[in-house]
Enzyme design. Structure first.
Site, short mmCIF file in Angstrom:
data_model
loop_
_atom_site.label_atom_id
_atom_site.label_comp_id
_atom_site.label_asym_id
_atom_site.label_seq_id
_atom_site.Cartn_x
_atom_site.Cartn_y
_atom_site.Cartn_z
N GLU A 77 0.78 -1.28 0.03
CA GLU A 77 0.03 0.04 0.10
C GLU A 77 0.86 1.44 0.09
O GLU A 77 0.48 2.43 0.05
CB GLU A 77 -0.87 0.09 1.19
CG GLU A 77 -0.47 -0.16 2.62
CD GLU A 77 -0.53 1.34 3.13
OE1 GLU A 77 0.71 1.78 3.25
OE2 GLU A 77 -1.27 1.94 3.82
N CYS A 109 -3.50 -4.47 3.60
CA CYS A 109 -2.50 -5.42 4.00
C CYS A 109 -2.44 -6.83 3.45
O CYS A 109 -1.66 -7.66 3.93
CB CYS A 109 -2.62 -5.54 5.48
SG CYS A 109 -2.47 -4.07 6.18
N HIS A 232 -2.89 -12.21 10.10
CA HIS A 232 -2.32 -10.97 9.96
C HIS A 232 -2.33 -10.18 11.24
O HIS A 232 -3.12 -10.41 12.15
CB HIS A 232 -3.30 -9.87 8.96
CG HIS A 232 -2.83 -8.54 8.93
ND1 HIS A 232 -1.58 -8.14 8.57
CD2 HIS A 232 -3.64 -7.56 9.01
CE1 HIS A 232 -1.66 -6.93 8.64
NE2 HIS A 232 -2.99 -6.37 8.92
#
Ligand SMILES: [Zn+2]
Lengths: 342, 133
Positions: A77, A109, A232
């Protein structure tokens, strides 16, 4: 042999800032995040240089000739250009041939794991020799925004192939759970992303849990079948809570939980955790990995570790890599992250 | 904005991969690339090769008064590095404890941003070196 991971490499910048230093400046507490310090890219580093470093160390550690790479996907990103691909710079810097598929990925992400899925599919379709998927970020955050306590820099590179001498972890299955849920975003001319506070937590658990359950339903695996689970890591707490909801023993999450010591490395977060698991996993163990990207979606994977892992691993383990560090204060942090306008 | 992209592009192999020359006649490596071998002249047979990514510092200096475009980076270390094959490279040293930057120190190539003219132009990437144990 099933298509799978044949090599992996991680790069974490040397600079660190302690969360306590950011707390000192803004007179706020971030103790609920479970993060002690975060990795900071130097002013001459960006998502592209981090990606090259991660892929280069993998080529060296696993003796991969870059000329065999026929696909390069870089998820981030924080691509250094709005237009002009990171993927072609990374490939050129590795010394690939010119015959390779390439594109930059963006999905907050989870763009790195999306690249992994594409390489896996290309390999299964026998369209490539080796595919390279990278998650790399120098995550930006507005000064005095809650994101500033965690937004970090790092990269992980995964090479996908199917040679029975090389595959260290077969990808047994992958699936994604996706929906339109805008919990974090950045408009084209905005320097820093915006987010919705607690709503991001709701979005995280909805997608991570749904993707993990979808994967277990499609494969027949139970939570207890996984020797390791990687999620994550937007902070130090969410992955543990996700494991608890899924009924996964928290001890099986710790090997891949780097966030407390490096922060949230965005597109690299799940992949760095997975690399750390590959540092220690044994043949026939099953590994669950679930990424999360705001906006929103989760990619879930189940990996089966092969015998090759016994002689094919990174030379330096992720947990040892993070020991090479240099602390900086908040003033140097804003200088390196270019928050001072010159 | 000055358009330096085409000029820079011709130097990508040198900047990204340390691509230089090797003379098959006298077995000497050169960086950057040469058109003719300075030892063998017309008898030389030059080929293009990637230089090794490791070497050692043979001389260094700390730059306090940098050239245009590097103002915010100074002070920084600049070193002459002898690569494993004997070729010499002038490079910035990064990510290294100043106490460890000394003659004889072992260094490894890293990929970094070298320069960016402004926020509109292309970013120049290339090699720098760091001290390794
Ligand atoms: Zn010669």
């Amino acid at each position: 042999m099933e298509a799978g991971i044949v090599a992996y490499g991680v790069y974490i910048p040397k600079l660190r800032i302690k969360v306590s230093e950011i707390e000192r400046v803004w007179e706020k507490s971030a103790s609920g995040l479970g993060v002690i310090e975060k990795a900071v890219a130097a002013s001459d580093e960006d998502a592209c240089t981090l990606a090259v470093q991660a892929a280069r160390v993998a080529c060296e550690d696993f003796c991969i000739d870059p000329k065999r790479i026929n696909a390069v996907y870089v998820g981030s990103e924080s691509h250094p250009y709005a237009v002009n691909p990171t993927a072609s710079i990374v490939a050129e810097a590795l010394g690939t041939s010119n015959k390779y598929f390439a594109v930059d990925m963006e999905f907050a992400c989870k763009a790195g794991t999306a690249g992994l899925q594409v390489c896996y599919a290309l390999k299964k379709a026998k369209m490539i020799d080796i595919g390279l998927a990278i998650g790399s970020d120098t995550a930006q955050s507005k000064p005095n925004d809650p994101l500033e306590f965690t937004a970090a820099s790092g990269a992980a590179a995964f090479f996908i192939g199917d040679s029975k001498e090389e595959v260290i972890a077969e990808i047994e299955h992958t699936c994604s759970y996706t929906s339109d849920m805008p919990d974090f975003w950045r408009r084209p001319k905005a320097e820093f992303p915006e987010h919705t506070g607690r709503f991001t937590g709701e979005a995280y658990f909805k997608h991570v849990i749904s993707a993990a359950k979808m994967l277990m339903e499609e494969t027949g695996y139970k939570a207890s079948d996984f020797s390791y689970a990687v999620f994550h890591q937007p902070n130090g707490k969410f992955p543990l809570k996700a494991a608890k909801i899924l009924g996964i023993d928290l001890e099986r999450v710790k090997q891949g939980l780097l966030c407390p010591y490096i922060g949230n490395t965005y597109s690299a977060s799940t992949l760095i955790g997975l690399a750390s698991v590959l540092d220690v996993a044994k043949p026939n163990e099953k590994v669950l990995a679930v990424s999360y990207g705001s906006g929103a979606g989760s990619d879930a994977f189940v990996l089966n570790i092969t015998d090759n892992i016994l002689h094919r691993r990174a030379k330096v383990k992720v947990w040892d890599k993070i020991k090479e560090k240099q602390y900086i204060d908040y003033a140097l942090y804003v200088k390196h992250r270019r928050k001072i306008k010159l | 904005m000055q358009n330096t992209a085409p000029l820079n592009w011709r130097r990508f192999p040198e900047r990204y991969l340390l691509r230089g020359s090797y003379c098959e006649t006298c077995k000497q490596a050169f960086f950057p690339s040469r058109a003719i071998c300075p030892n063998c002249r017309r008898k030389g047979k030059l080929i293009s090769i990637e230089m090794p990514r490791t070497g050692k510092i043979i001389s260094y200096t700390r730059v306090h008064v940098p050239p245009e475009g590097f103002k915010n980076e100074a002070p920084y270390y600049l070193a002459i590095i002898e690569l494993e094959n004997g070729a010499k490279v002038l490079s910035q040293i990064v990510d290294s404890d100043p106490e460890k930057i000394k003659i004889g120190a072992k260094v490894k190539k890293v990929f970094r941003r070298i320069a960016e003219p402004d926020e509109y132009g292309t970013i120049t990437y290339g090699y720098k070196f760091k001290v390794v144990e």
